[in-house]
Design an enzyme around this catalytic site. Structure first.
Site, mmCIF file in Angstrom:
data_model
loop_
_atom_site.group_PDB
_atom_site.id
_atom_site.type_symbol
_atom_site.label_atom_id
_atom_site.label_comp_id
_atom_site.label_asym_id
_atom_site.label_seq_id
_atom_site.Cartn_x
_atom_site.Cartn_y
_atom_site.Cartn_z
ATOM 1 N N LYS A 195 0.844 -1.206 0.000
ATOM 2 C CA LYS A 195 0.000 0.000 0.000
ATOM 3 C C LYS A 195 0.876 1.251 0.000
ATOM 4 O O LYS A 195 1.593 1.520 0.953
ATOM 5 C CB LYS A 195 -0.908 0.046 1.224
ATOM 6 C CG LYS A 195 -1.950 1.151 1.042
ATOM 7 C CD LYS A 195 -2.521 1.668 2.332
ATOM 8 C CE LYS A 195 -1.712 2.725 3.002
ATOM 9 N NZ LYS A 195 -1.722 4.058 2.371
ATOM 10 N N GLU A 269 10.562 0.620 10.093
ATOM 11 C CA GLU A 269 11.552 1.677 9.836
ATOM 12 C C GLU A 269 10.833 2.985 10.102
ATOM 13 O O GLU A 269 9.968 3.391 9.332
ATOM 14 C CB GLU A 269 12.039 1.547 8.400
ATOM 15 C CG GLU A 269 13.375 2.212 8.178
ATOM 16 C CD GLU A 269 13.203 3.616 7.644
ATOM 17 O OE1 GLU A 269 13.216 4.553 8.483
ATOM 18 O OE2 GLU A 269 13.052 3.766 6.433
ATOM 19 N N CYS A 303 13.582 10.433 6.864
ATOM 20 C CA CYS A 303 13.589 9.892 8.232
ATOM 21 C C CYS A 303 14.967 10.007 8.874
ATOM 22 O O CYS A 303 15.080 10.167 10.080
ATOM 23 C CB CYS A 303 13.111 8.451 8.226
ATOM 24 S SG CYS A 303 13.908 7.467 6.967
ATOM 25 N N GLU A 400 10.473 14.935 15.624
ATOM 26 C CA GLU A 400 10.766 14.876 14.197
ATOM 27 C C GLU A 400 9.908 15.931 13.490
ATOM 28 O O GLU A 400 8.683 15.865 13.528
ATOM 29 C CB GLU A 400 10.418 13.476 13.669
ATOM 30 C CG GLU A 400 10.858 13.264 12.244
ATOM 31 C CD GLU A 400 10.576 11.856 11.734
ATOM 32 O OE1 GLU A 400 9.471 11.334 11.982
ATOM 33 O OE2 GLU A 400 11.458 11.283 11.086
#
Ligand code: NDP
Length: 490
Positions: A195, A269, A303, A400
């Site tokens: 997906k 991850e 990331c 983040e």
């Protein structure tokens, strides 16, 4: 006649102005509507809901995509289950041939893929053209090489495929994340249901065409589009034996909780808050380029972005001066222009998240620097930004941001640098800039990060494993390590 300072500045401006260099888009065909890729062909979705995918640089709708529901996901998983029997028994060299073919087709269609990726996601064309697409092809090429050598990858063990893999990917590197997930799974003899992210489904749709062009046996790869709910249906389907997820830590935790006790294999991850550490003996001009690449590449939607700059106090002033000067030369604008350095923010929601965190930084007392920069009127944009006067407790130093925003902190000793770098719940990557090889090794041993770059940043290669510690997830993708989650070893 002497030239005045003002005239010199004007002249310099004229000399260094870039003419527009937009990439042509007339060679690509984005269909007005897409169905789902199930059992080797594009099919209509059972679910009647559709959602638009827009170009974040213009806010114009590019296409309408199907939202797969439970029936659709079940069909996709069943197609993958059916294909597994023959795919896993196919001779390994024939499996390799399909992967090589896919790799070649990605190369052949690279220009089209780069444009689609840039229009759908907002990243500068020079990045999709020079990084995303070539690396995606390289991943298929690399794992094609492993397909018939699995017994050498795991000496004295017998590797067997696991079954159907359910894979959910994010929007920051759509095709590359697809390649990271699909290539090792197929090489090891598994089949997949993938997906893509809601805001960037289009390169996966082109990839579906590539699977058909490569005559990949039906059902080996299935692609279902949709939002988070579709992703959840994929990972929680009882016939999915292995789940691979890249995305936020929050959703990663949700998935981990949801599949606990089911026996499904899981690799995650997740996010990061990497430290890019510059020592006083580092070559400063190179470090500046590394810092810029570390945080402003792909608008900071990375990331492993070097979002915390740790700079040794003795060189903080000259380094920041150079960095600010460099920031003022970054060109923000049309992502399809080959000269653009900073493209569009991927979505309105992401822009709001960045704005909110930057506001919090100012409120908490950090000093914001943004070069003069004209933002286009339409679309989602954020200027390259850096914060000084940052305390470790500020949100901008802990959370983040996933945008072009750098938080600068200082240190005096190597021990302090290690302590500050590791003072985060994340542990995905880090960078070290120094002249001394011994210091690089000393630092690498102590940094709790899956990847440590030395005198470079954001460098990727299919042969080298990538993954995190702590809340950045577990499991490795890339290299021989990337095969491990997709095999049963006896
Ligand atoms: P998400 O983690 O929500 O999205 C990643 C993928 O997971 C997407 O395909 C998403 O679908 C899907 N998804 C969402 N909810 C679920 C669920 N419950 N079960 C299964 N799949 C799900 O990231 P966002 O796009 O919402 O971004 C939010 C923040 O996450 C960003 O601001 C950034 O900080 C971080 N992020 C980190 C990434 C990384 O690589 N570390 C990548 C992307 C984001 P859909 O897109 O359709 O919602």
């Amino acid at each position: 006649m002497a030239i005045t300072k003002k005239q010199t500045a004007e002249l310099a401006k004229q000399v260094f102005e870039y003419a527009p260099a937009p990439e042509a888009i007339d060679h690509i065909k984005i269909q007005p509507r897409y169905g789902l890729f199930i059992g080797g062909r594009m099919v209509d979705a059972h679910g009647k809901k559709r959602f638009p995918t827009i170009n974040p640089a213009t806010e114009k709708t590019l296409s309408e995509v199907a939202e797969a529901d439970g029936v659709d996901v079940d069909r996709a998983v069943k197609a993958a289950g059916k294909a597994f029997d023959s795919w896993s028994h196919l001779s390994a060299s024939r499996r390799a041939r399909y992967l090589f073919r896919i790799s070649r087709l990605i190369q052949e269609r690279s220009r089209e893929l780069a444009v689609v990726e840039t229009m759908d996601g907002g990243k500068p064309i020079k990045e999709s053209r020079d990084v995303d697409i070539p690396l995606s092809a390289a991943h298929f090429f690399y794992y094609a090489g492993w397909a018939d050598k699995l017994e050498w990858a795991f000496p004295n063990r017998k590797p067997r495929p696991i079954g159907v893999a359910g894979q959910v990917i994010p929007w920051n590197f759509p095709l590359l994340m697809l390649a990271w997930k699909i290539a090792p799974a197929l090489a090891a003899g598994n089949t997949v249901v993938l997906k893509p992210a809601e805001t960037t489904p289009l390169s996966a749709m082109v990839f579906a065409e590539i699977c058909m062009q490569a005559e990949l046996p039906p059902g080996v790869v299935n692609i279902v589009t949709g939002a988070g709910n579709t992703g959840f249906l994929v990972v929680s389907h009882p016939h999915v034996k292995k789940v691979a997820f890249t995305g936020s830590t929050e959703v990663g935790k949700l998935i981990q909780r949801a599949i606990a006790g089911t026996g499904k294999r899981l690799t995650l991850e997740l996010g990061g808050k990497a430290a890019n550490i510059v020592f006083e003996d580092a070559p400063l001009d190179q470090a500046v380029e590394g810092i810029v690449n570390g945080i402003y590449f792909n608008q900071g939607h990375v990331c492993c972005a070097g979002s915390r700059l740790l700079v040794q106090e003795s060189i903080a002033e000259p380094l920041l001066e150079k960095l600010k000067r460099r920031l003022s030369t970054l060109r923000l604008g049309d992502p399809l222009d080959k000269n653009t350095d900073i493209g569009a923010i991927n979505s309105r929601a992401q822009l709001e998240k960045i704005q909110g965190l930057v506001e919090s930084g100012v409120e908490e007392g950090a000093e914001l620097y943004q070069p003069e920069c004209v933002l286009p009127e339409r679309g989602f944009w954020f200027p390259p930004s850096l914060f000084t006067n940052v305390s470790q407790s500020y949100r901008i130093a802990r959370e983040e941001i996933f945008g072009p925003v750098l938080s600068v902190l200082t240190f005096r000793t190597p021990n302090e640098a290690v302590e500050k770098a590791n003072n985060t719940p994340y542990g995905l990557s880090a960078g070290v800039w120094t002249d001394k090889g011994s210091r690089i090794l000393w630092m690498a041993e102590r940094l709790r990060a899956g990847v440590v770059w030395a005198n470079t940043f954001n460098r990727f290669d299919p042969t080298s494993p990538f993954g995190g510690y702590k809340e950045s997830g577990f499991g490795r993708e890339g290299g021989v390590h990337g095969l491990l989650p997709y095999v049963e070893l006896t």
